[in-house]
Design an enzyme around this catalytic site. Structure first.
Site, PDB file in Angstrom:
ATOM      1  N   ASP A  17       0.856  -1.186   0.000  1.00 13.67           N
ATOM      2  CA  ASP A  17       0.000   0.000   0.000  1.00 13.67           C
ATOM      3  C   ASP A  17       0.895   1.240   0.000  1.00 13.67           C
ATOM      4  OD1 ASP A  17      -2.307   1.452   0.034  1.00 13.67           O
ATOM      5  OD2 ASP A  17      -2.686   1.231   2.170  1.00 13.67           O
ATOM      6  N   GLU A  92      -6.998   4.003 -10.108  1.00 14.64           N
ATOM      7  CA  GLU A  92      -8.323   4.453  -9.725  1.00 14.64           C
ATOM      8  C   GLU A  92      -8.981   5.384 -10.736  1.00 14.64           C
ATOM      9  OE1 GLU A  92      -9.831   6.446  -5.590  1.00 14.64           O
ATOM     10  OE2 GLU A  92      -8.549   4.684  -5.588  1.00 14.64           O
ATOM     11  N   LYS A 128      -9.713   0.503 -10.388  1.00 17.45           N
ATOM     12  CA  LYS A 128     -10.311   0.739  -9.077  1.00 17.45           C
ATOM     13  C   LYS A 128     -11.521   1.651  -9.212  1.00 17.45           C
ATOM     14  CE  LYS A 128      -7.966   1.368  -5.290  1.00 17.45           C
ATOM     15  NZ  LYS A 128      -7.014   1.942  -4.302  1.00 17.45           N
ATOM     16  N   THR A 152     -13.230  -0.582  -4.452  1.00 18.60           N
ATOM     17  CA  THR A 152     -12.627  -0.044  -3.245  1.00 18.60           C
ATOM     18  C   THR A 152     -13.679   0.632  -2.368  1.00 18.60           C
ATOM     19  OG1 THR A 152     -10.773   1.296  -2.434  1.00 18.60           O
ATOM     20  CG2 THR A 152     -12.025   2.180  -4.289  1.00 18.60           C
ATOM     21  N   PHE A 174     -12.185  -1.905   3.825  1.00 13.29           N
ATOM     22  CA  PHE A 174     -11.292  -0.980   4.530  1.00 13.29           C
ATOM     23  C   PHE A 174     -11.354  -1.216   6.043  1.00 13.29           C
ATOM     24  CE2 PHE A 174      -9.924   2.750   1.716  1.00 13.29           C
ATOM     25  CZ  PHE A 174      -9.789   1.937   0.617  1.00 13.29           C
TER      26      PHE A 174
END
Length: 314
Positions: A17, A92, A128, A152, A174
């Site tokens: 990440d 993304e 994403k 996500t 998350f």
């Protein structure tokens, strides 16, 4: 004895990440990701900054405006990351498209073409998308075009079921942001990992997927401490920050497997349509608030990138 990180790699695919190229080279993750937050952070890393600065210069020379350059920065960083790993790069679709299915599909196609023009095929890319109803519908379209997606900002089982029904390749629950919300709501400082609300949320999704034969990959994300990671050992994938990777690499205790398909608690299959999705999300204060907060946060970071380009003369 092997380190906790090495033991974790034996049961879970580890994803980095971070957009820091030196950290990716050091920890050898299977996959990587980019988003506006990670791109901003990458400016603090000398090697990554050089990639981003070169992309900015390239854009300026090509006559591109700040918004187009900002949109290309995650792609440029993703290409550099692709040279360091064997797996996938998640990139993304901009957060302001989170409620527009057609625009999200079009932007995803642009991202795939931009990577292809730089020598990175779509088999190396995950698009994403925020796990709104519209984002999930966009993923459904893209998956039929054999463009794999990473949904996500997943905070609920409802979102996870809808993603699976759409044939999504991967979801990112998350963990840390769920925990943050409950800590504030319940007025507590910490949770035992086995009772951590973020950990329990991923376990519910894992049980549902595995007991119903769902192939969609679960990638736990947004960790606040190594206890959360250890409590999800055995999950399909976990995306972990360099600081927590370092902690895991420095420990040599035995890491028990926490999740496996054989250990999954059976869960009855549910049908999720637009009305059920919106109702369940509205009735879940944590999921509702954190999904909106996540979209606002990514949009804010994209606008911060625009501000840097405008104010610094980059």
């Amino acid at each position: 004895m092997s380190t906790v990180l090495e033991q974790l790699r034996g049961m879970t695919s580890v994803v980095a990440d971070t957009g820091a190229l030196d950290a990716v080279r050091k920890y050898r993750p299977v996959d990587c990701t980019t988003n506006p937050s990670l791109v901003l952070k990458a400016f603090e890393n000398a090697e990554s900054k050089s990639v981003l600065d070169a992309e900015i210069a390239r854009g300026r020379e090509g006559g591109l405006g700040n918004e187009a350059i900002a949109a290309n920065l995650p792609i440029a960083l993703g290409v550099a990351l692709s040279h360091l790993i064997k797996g996938r790069i998640s990139t993304e679709v901009e957060a302001n498209l989170s409620f527009d299915t057609a625009a999200s599909v079009a932007r995803a196609m642009d991202i795939v073409q931009a990577y292809d023009a730089r020598g990175v095929g779509k088999e190396r890319i995950l698009i994403k998308l925020a796990a709104t109803w519209e984002g999930i519908r966009a993923a459904e379209v893209l998956q039929k075009e054999r463009i794999d997606c990473n949904l996500t900002l997943v905070f609920s089982l409802t979102q996870a079921i809808a993603c699976a029904d759409a044939g999504t390749f991967l979801i990112s629950p998350f963990v840390g942001r769920i925990t943050d919300w409950f800590k504030m709501a319940e007025g507590v400082d910490r949770y035992d990992p086995a009772k951590d609300p973020g950990v329990l949320s991923v376990k519910r999704i894992y049980d549902y997927y595995k007991s119903n034969g769902i192939d969609t990959i679960i990638m736990g994300a947004s960790f606040r401490n190594v206890g959360q990671i250890k409590a999800l050992s055995g999950c399909d994938k976990l995306t972990i920050s360099p600081a927590l990777l370092e902690e895991l690499a420095s420990e040599t205790v035995v890491l028990p497997r926490a999740l496996s398909p054989k250990m999954a608690t059976p869960a009855e299959a549910q049908a999720i349509n637009a009305g059920i999705f919106r109702w369940n999300t509205a009735m879940d204060p944590m999921a509702n608030e954190q999904l909106a907060n996540g979209i606002r946060g990514f949009d804010k970071d994209f606008k911060t990138m625009l501000g840097l380009l405008s104010n610094s003369g980059r």
